[in-house]
Write a protein that holds these residues in place. Structure first.
Motif, PDB file in Angstrom:
ATOM      1  N   ASN A 223      11.679 -79.455  75.314  1.00 30.44           N
ATOM      2  CA  ASN A 223      10.917 -80.590  74.761  1.00 30.44           C
ATOM      3  C   ASN A 223      11.012 -81.772  75.712  1.00 30.44           C
ATOM      4  O   ASN A 223      12.109 -82.143  76.133  1.00 30.44           O
ATOM      5  CB  ASN A 223      11.498 -81.019  73.405  1.00 30.44           C
ATOM      6  CG  ASN A 223      11.353 -79.936  72.349  1.00 30.44           C
ATOM      7  OD1 ASN A 223      11.458 -78.759  72.658  1.00 30.44           O
ATOM      8  ND2 ASN A 223      11.094 -80.328  71.131  1.00 30.44           N
TER       9      ASN A 223
ATOM     10  N   LEU B 122       9.105 -90.797  66.314  1.00 28.65           N
ATOM     11  CA  LEU B 122      10.167 -91.639  65.740  1.00 28.65           C
ATOM     12  C   LEU B 122      10.256 -92.982  66.456  1.00 28.65           C
ATOM     13  O   LEU B 122      10.508 -94.014  65.829  1.00 28.65           O
ATOM     14  CB  LEU B 122      11.515 -90.907  65.779  1.00 28.65           C
ATOM     15  CG  LEU B 122      11.602 -89.675  64.870  1.00 28.65           C
ATOM     16  CD1 LEU B 122      12.994 -89.058  64.934  1.00 28.65           C
ATOM     17  CD2 LEU B 122      11.244 -90.018  63.425  1.00 28.65           C
TER      18      LEU B 122
ATOM     19  N   VAL C 181      11.763 -89.488  58.283  1.00 33.49           N
ATOM     20  CA  VAL C 181      11.958 -88.432  59.280  1.00 33.49           C
ATOM     21  C   VAL C 181      11.574 -87.124  58.611  1.00 33.49           C
ATOM     22  O   VAL C 181      12.077 -86.801  57.528  1.00 33.49           O
ATOM     23  CB  VAL C 181      13.433 -88.404  59.752  1.00 33.49           C
ATOM     24  CG1 VAL C 181      13.692 -87.227  60.677  1.00 33.49           C
ATOM     25  CG2 VAL C 181      13.780 -89.716  60.453  1.00 33.49           C
TER      26      VAL C 181
ATOM     27  N   LYS D 110      16.555 -74.933  69.318  1.00 33.86           N
ATOM     28  CA  LYS D 110      15.883 -74.563  70.568  1.00 33.86           C
ATOM     29  C   LYS D 110      16.646 -75.209  71.705  1.00 33.86           C
ATOM     30  O   LYS D 110      16.476 -76.375  72.012  1.00 33.86           O
ATOM     31  CB  LYS D 110      14.456 -75.119  70.550  1.00 33.86           C
ATOM     32  CG  LYS D 110      13.373 -74.061  70.640  1.00 33.86           C
ATOM     33  CD  LYS D 110      11.978 -74.612  70.904  1.00 33.86           C
ATOM     34  CE  LYS D 110      11.447 -75.610  69.948  1.00 33.86           C
ATOM     35  NZ  LYS D 110      10.062 -76.012  70.237  1.00 33.86           N
TER      36      LYS D 110
HETATM   37  P1  GDP Z   1       8.760 -78.473  67.551  1.00 35.74           P
HETATM   38  O1  GDP Z   1       9.898 -78.645  68.524  1.00 35.74           O
HETATM   39  O2  GDP Z   1       7.705 -77.521  68.023  1.00 35.74           O
HETATM   40  O3  GDP Z   1       9.261 -78.138  66.176  1.00 35.74           O
HETATM   41  O4  GDP Z   1       7.962 -79.855  67.496  1.00 35.74           O
HETATM   42  P2  GDP Z   1       8.228 -81.373  67.045  1.00 35.74           P
HETATM   43  O5  GDP Z   1       8.753 -82.157  68.180  1.00 35.74           O
HETATM   44  O6  GDP Z   1       6.925 -81.832  66.454  1.00 35.74           O
HETATM   45  O7  GDP Z   1       9.297 -81.339  65.858  1.00 35.74           O
HETATM   46  C1  GDP Z   1      10.664 -81.148  66.086  1.00 35.74           C
HETATM   47  C2  GDP Z   1      11.454 -81.388  64.801  1.00 35.74           C
HETATM   48  O8  GDP Z   1      11.440 -82.786  64.484  1.00 35.74           O
HETATM   49  C3  GDP Z   1      10.907 -80.662  63.563  1.00 35.74           C
HETATM   50  O9  GDP Z   1      12.015 -80.211  62.808  1.00 35.74           O
HETATM   51  C4  GDP Z   1      10.197 -81.790  62.814  1.00 35.74           C
HETATM   52  O10 GDP Z   1      10.101 -81.571  61.409  1.00 35.74           O
HETATM   53  C5  GDP Z   1      11.133 -82.964  63.113  1.00 35.74           C
HETATM   54  N1  GDP Z   1      10.540 -84.294  62.893  1.00 35.74           N
HETATM   55  C6  GDP Z   1      11.121 -85.302  62.197  1.00 35.74           C
HETATM   56  N2  GDP Z   1      10.324 -86.371  62.108  1.00 35.74           N
HETATM   57  C7  GDP Z   1       9.199 -86.049  62.822  1.00 35.74           C
HETATM   58  C8  GDP Z   1       8.000 -86.759  63.104  1.00 35.74           C
HETATM   59  O11 GDP Z   1       7.793 -87.906  62.692  1.00 35.74           O
HETATM   60  N3  GDP Z   1       7.066 -86.123  63.872  1.00 35.74           N
HETATM   61  C9  GDP Z   1       7.280 -84.859  64.359  1.00 35.74           C
HETATM   62  N4  GDP Z   1       6.336 -84.290  65.125  1.00 35.74           N
HETATM   63  N5  GDP Z   1       8.398 -84.146  64.070  1.00 35.74           N
HETATM   64  C10 GDP Z   1       9.351 -84.738  63.305  1.00 35.74           C
END
Ligand code: GDP
Length: 314
Positions: free
Chosen positions: A167, A186, A203, A276
């Motif tokens: 990421n 965030l 969150v 991950k």
């Molecule tokens: P992922 O790594 O493919 O799951 O993508 P993300 O970066 O979108 O999300 C990572 C984790 O952060 C997941 O568990 C989301 O539920 C959590 N998360 C918490 N708050 C947020 C938010 O405001 N936006 C996003 N995109 N993810 C969030």
């Protein structure tokens, strides 16, 4: 080392990764960096991509273009993510082979690995189990791109290499709350809370999932390193080698952006993959390590974010 004076095509140069690559190559003395906007070149159009390669004759390609997004965007637009990315990877690799480019670096994603594979994730775990459902479409397209690199290498002898970044975050990230990844989302939520005097920031999910984060300038540096030093078919993970729970990430961003805010979790939103974390020993063995610590990276990314806002709201 690759030739700094040869034409080098960075796809997706307006995005977070592509723009970091352009900065890094510029700093390293590359004199002929090629780029094309979406308007100038639709990477889903093979004929247009072939024409572009014929005209510009890149010697090197770093392929950073793609339709990308966070957990919500991936889960709600799987057809777009699959279609765009399958085509973008197919056209660029095909044109690069046809034009006999000297070297191509393909960038994948850590979501290509099975959802429940052992941690940290080694490159060999690819295709050993089912994928995470929330980003399956994107992962399938990314795996197809990775396998295409191997296929062109085997059938046509192309020097196509690949890297799988964890990421990422940094300047030119996507801060749209419905389509962004967690870190920029965030950052923006805490910034808005500070600006609005709001007490709470939501969150998504439980806060329990763990993710690894790498500053995009570190990724760009790793890409240049791999262009200079690796010709191997096997893909290479690019990460920081450390992960953090989403709840702790939220606290870290809060401390930087809006220390007074209170964090609330929204379990109606998905958690996605429980963990991950990439195994980066292959990259370390080649001699590259990341430099930017997470807190420092968040502070500088937040400075960049503020610098982009209209003066009245910074
Ligand atoms: P992922 O790594 O493919 O799951 O993508 P993300 O970066 O979108 O999300 C990572 C984790 O952060 C997941 O568990 C989301 O539920 C959590 N998360 C918490 N708050 C947020 C938010 O405001 N936006 C996003 N995109 N993810 C969030």
């Amino acid at each position: 080392m690759i030739d700094r004076t040869a034409p080098t095509f960075v796809t997706g140069h307006r995005g977070m990764v592509g723009s970091a690559l352009v900065r890094r190559l510029g700093a390293a003395g590359f004199t002929r960096i090629l780029a094309a906007t979406r308007h100038e070149l639709d990477l889903r159009d093979q004929a247009a991509v072939d024409r572009w390669f014929d005209v510009h004759q890149p010697a090197y390609v770093i392929h950073a273009a793609g339709t990308v997004g966070g957990i919500h965007a991936n889960a709600s637009r799987p057809a777009d993510f699959l279609y765009d990315n399958l085509l973008i990877h197919a056209t660029v690799l095909h044109a690069a082979c046809r034009c006999r480019v000297d070297k191509l670096l393909y960038l994948g994603s850590s979501c290509i690995y099975p959802r429940d594979c052992p941690q940290p994730i080694r490159e060999q775990y690819l295709l050993t189990g089912p994928l995470e459902k929330t980003n399956e479409a994107y992962a399938i397209a990314k795996i197809a791109g990775l396998k295409s690199c191997e296929a062109y290498r085997r059938q046509y002898g192309c020097n196509f290499i690949s890297a799988m970044p964890t990421n990422l975050y940094g300047p030119n990230d996507n801060f749209d709350l419905t389509s962004s990844h967690v870190l920029p989302a965030l950052m923006r939520k805490f910034h808005d809370a500070a600006a609005d005097g709001a007490a709470e920031v939501a969150v998504w999910g439980t806060g329990a999932p763990r993710r690894e984060f790498l500053h995009v300038d570190d990724l760009a540096d790793a890409c240049l390193f791999l262009m200079d030093h690796s010709d191997q078919e096997e893909t290479i993970n690019v990460g920081a080698g450390e992960d953090i729970a989403i709840a702790d990430l939220a606290r870290l961003i809060r401390d930087v952006v809006c220390p007074a805010a209170h964090i609330v979790f929204d379990p109606s939103m998905p958690d996605g993959t429980p963990r991950k974390l990439l195994d980066v020993s292959r990259l370390h063995a080649l001699g590259w390590r990341h430099r930017i610590p997470l807190r420092e990276g968040i502070e500088s990314a937040y400075q960049w974010y503020r610098s982009q806002l209209p003066a009245a709201v910074t």
